[in-house]
Design a protein around this motif. Structure first.
Motif, mmCIF file in Angstrom:
data_model
loop_
_atom_site.group_PDB
_atom_site.id
_atom_site.type_symbol
_atom_site.label_atom_id
_atom_site.label_comp_id
_atom_site.label_asym_id
_atom_site.label_seq_id
_atom_site.Cartn_x
_atom_site.Cartn_y
_atom_site.Cartn_z
ATOM 1 N N LEU A 74 -5.795 3.787 12.147
ATOM 2 C CA LEU A 74 -5.056 2.612 11.682
ATOM 3 C C LEU A 74 -6.006 1.686 10.921
ATOM 4 N N VAL A 75 -5.598 1.307 9.732
ATOM 5 C CA VAL A 75 -6.413 0.408 8.910
ATOM 6 C C VAL A 75 -5.550 -0.765 8.483
ATOM 7 N N LYS A 76 -6.051 -1.975 8.739
ATOM 8 C CA LYS A 76 -5.330 -3.186 8.322
ATOM 9 C C LYS A 76 -5.892 -3.628 6.969
ATOM 10 N N PRO A 99 -5.013 -14.551 6.261
ATOM 11 C CA PRO A 99 -4.820 -13.827 5.008
ATOM 12 C C PRO A 99 -3.532 -14.274 4.306
ATOM 13 N N LEU A 100 -3.471 -14.045 3.000
ATOM 14 C CA LEU A 100 -2.234 -14.308 2.247
ATOM 15 C C LEU A 100 -1.156 -13.304 2.661
ATOM 16 N N ALA A 101 -1.577 -12.065 2.934
ATOM 17 C CA ALA A 101 -0.642 -11.007 3.349
ATOM 18 C C ALA A 101 -1.459 -9.866 3.955
ATOM 19 N N SER A 102 -0.843 -9.088 4.847
ATOM 20 C CA SER A 102 -1.512 -7.935 5.481
ATOM 21 C C SER A 102 -0.533 -6.781 5.617
ATOM 22 N N VAL A 103 -1.078 -5.558 5.584
ATOM 23 C CA VAL A 103 -0.283 -4.342 5.803
ATOM 24 C C VAL A 103 -1.095 -3.420 6.704
ATOM 25 N N VAL A 117 0.874 -1.181 0.000
ATOM 26 C CA VAL A 117 0.000 0.000 0.000
ATOM 27 C C VAL A 117 0.908 1.227 0.000
ATOM 28 N N HIS A 118 0.775 2.082 -1.020
ATOM 29 C CA HIS A 118 1.595 3.301 -1.117
ATOM 30 C C HIS A 118 0.714 4.521 -1.302
ATOM 31 N N PRO A 119 0.891 5.609 -0.507
ATOM 32 C CA PRO A 119 1.746 5.600 0.686
ATOM 33 C C PRO A 119 1.037 4.891 1.835
ATOM 34 N N SER A 120 1.819 4.256 2.688
ATOM 35 C CA SER A 120 1.213 3.548 3.827
ATOM 36 C C SER A 120 0.936 4.520 4.975
ATOM 37 N N PHE A 171 -4.397 6.350 -1.936
ATOM 38 C CA PHE A 171 -3.335 5.348 -1.846
ATOM 39 C C PHE A 171 -3.469 4.357 -3.009
ATOM 40 N N LYS A 172 -2.439 3.541 -3.184
ATOM 41 C CA LYS A 172 -2.436 2.525 -4.238
ATOM 42 C C LYS A 172 -2.219 1.175 -3.575
ATOM 43 N N VAL A 173 -3.144 0.258 -3.780
ATOM 44 C CA VAL A 173 -3.060 -1.082 -3.188
ATOM 45 C C VAL A 173 -2.771 -2.084 -4.304
ATOM 46 N N VAL A 174 -1.674 -2.837 -4.158
ATOM 47 C CA VAL A 174 -1.269 -3.810 -5.182
ATOM 48 C C VAL A 174 -0.939 -5.150 -4.520
ATOM 49 N N VAL A 175 -1.418 -6.249 -5.120
ATOM 50 C CA VAL A 175 -1.018 -7.600 -4.699
ATOM 51 C C VAL A 175 -0.264 -8.239 -5.867
ATOM 52 N N GLU A 176 0.917 -8.774 -5.585
ATOM 53 C CA GLU A 176 1.726 -9.425 -6.612
ATOM 54 C C GLU A 176 2.021 -10.879 -6.214
#
Length: 433
Positions: free
Chosen positions: A112-114, A131-135, A14-17, A25-30
């Protein structure tokens, strides 16, 4: 469909976090298999101890990537290409208390947002699966370096926010609505955007004020702001929401002391009874309380109480006396007050006084009363406590989530542009996290 790679796990970014709440913001999963279903989920634990969530259903592309800003959500709390849907479509998690409203109380700490990515198209039970991943991301109302100062002087209560940098800056007197109390988050954000903002607590919940006391409070508050060494004294505006807008118009038209450079009025009206903006409005409301309706959910609809105002000159602020630029922002589905009808009447009155060049009007379809800073969740109906603190009920504010959210984003852009045009000669320096 490919299987999840064991060697390279999915990466969520997530940019910017860390950013101001009005920034995108921009949320990307790769590193996903190509063509695989994935759910993006956001979760916020509020200061009131409630949980809010949003989620969208995506399919990864041929590279095994999901980009929320560019890809379509096929289901969830929002659909389509919605870069900020994980914030504006947030709602209380199933089983929460009724009538919740999400508002930041401590502006010195971030929201704060997860943000998490889940395998498959998930619609419930997020806490029960890994989850597969968290930020964890931070959303701030207050930019680094903004000062927050409690003001308790000359009978005035409020909070002053001063932008970072040498100054002096334009000033804004910030006033909220009929719920009373001290609501700081919009002022903190305005200071983050380059304005010394003074949010006034002009009545506490449960407090009644007499007309002579209340006018004095506003004039004193405006003076405290105007005389501050970090404020350019002839560049002070007023920003009001709901009842705060009625007060704003009253002060701009009637006060001999307050001379605002410009006014922003969100979801407001020019109706009040003689004897000061607060006392008059409350008297008017009690007199017309038989006109309150309820919908099929038993939520209260107040808009009819104000419908008669436009026909009675004695119950209106004489907006023809206003001598500064004024921006009116309203929603066409406002169920709390007839703000669109009032805006039309304000335009007529100002035109008759030869002041139409001072008025800018913006109104949005399917948009309710609570027009907040961008990416805030939409609250169609929330718990409301009457100012005498003896009655609690759910108030219907109106609006539909997607159009209301679009309106919040567009209105904030127009408000900042209006303030910059009227309070800054040179382009404002935008704060960045």
């Amino acid at each position: 469909m490919g299987k999840m790679s064991q060697t390279v796990p999915p990466i969520l970014s997530v940019h910017p976090s860390r950013a101001l709440v009005d920034e995108k913001f921009k949320v990307v999963v790769e590193n996903l298999p190509s063509g695989s279903p994935v759910t993006l989920h956001s979760l916020h634990h509020s200061e009131e101890n409630d949980f809010w969530e949003a989620f969208g259903h995506y399919i990864s592309d041929h590279r095994g990537t999901v980009c929320v800003a560019e890809d379509l959500s096929f289901g969830g709390t929002y659909t389509g290409k919605e870069p900020m849907g994980l914030l504006w479509s947030m709602r209380p998690v199933p089983g929460s208390r009724k009538g919740l409203r999400l508002r930041k109380r401590d502006v010195c700490s971030p929201m704060l947002v997860k943000v998490s990515a889940y395998s498959g198209h998930v619609a419930e039970g997020f806490t029960e699966q890994a989850p597969l991943a968290s930020v964890l991301i931070e959303r701030w109302y207050m930019a680094p370096g903004v000062q927050r100062i409690d003001i308790r002087e000359k009978g005035v209560r409020g909070t002053l926010f001063i932008p970072t940098g040498p100054g002096p800056f334009p000033g804004l007197l910030d006033m909220w609505g009929g719920g009373g109390g001290l609501v700081e988050y919009r002022s903190a954000l305005l200071a983050s955007r380059g304005y010394v903002s003074f949010v006034l607590e002009y009545f506490a919940p449960g407090e009644q004020r007499s007309a002579d006391v209340e006018l004095n409070i506003f004039e004193t508050g405006f003076g405290i702001l105007k005389d501050h060494p970090q404020v350019i004294p002839d560049k002070v505006g007023i920003f009001g929401l709901s009842l705060g807008s009625t007060v704003t118009m009253y002060l701009a038209a009637e006060s001999t002391v307050i001379k605002p450079r410009c006014c922003v009025c969100v979801s407001g009206s020019h109706g009040y009874a003689r004897g000061g903006p607060l006392k008059g409005v409350f008297e008017l409301m009690f007199k017309n309380s038989h006109m309150i309706r309820v919908d099929e959910n038993n939520y209260q609809i107040w808009r009819d109480m104000g419908l008669g105002l436009t026909s009675d000159l004695s119950k209106k602020v004489d907006v023809g006396k206003i001598n500064c630029p004024m921006l009116l922002v309203n929603g066409e589905d406002d169920q709390n007050w007839p703000t669109v009808e009032c805006a039309e009447d304000i335009a007529r009155m100002m035109q008759a006084a030869g002041k139409e060049h001072l008025l800018t009007r913006v109104q949005y379809p399917n948009t309710g009363h609570l027009i907040e800073p961008p990416y805030s969740p939409h609250f169609r109906a929330t718990m409301f406590i009457m100012h005498n603190a003896k009655r609690k009920f759910i108030m219907l504010w109106g609006g539909q989530t997607k159009p209301h959210s679009d309106a919040q984003e567009d209105a904030w852009r127009k408000i900042l542009s209006f303030l910059q045009h009227n309070l800054y000669c040179s382009p404002t320096l935008k704060a960045k996290m």
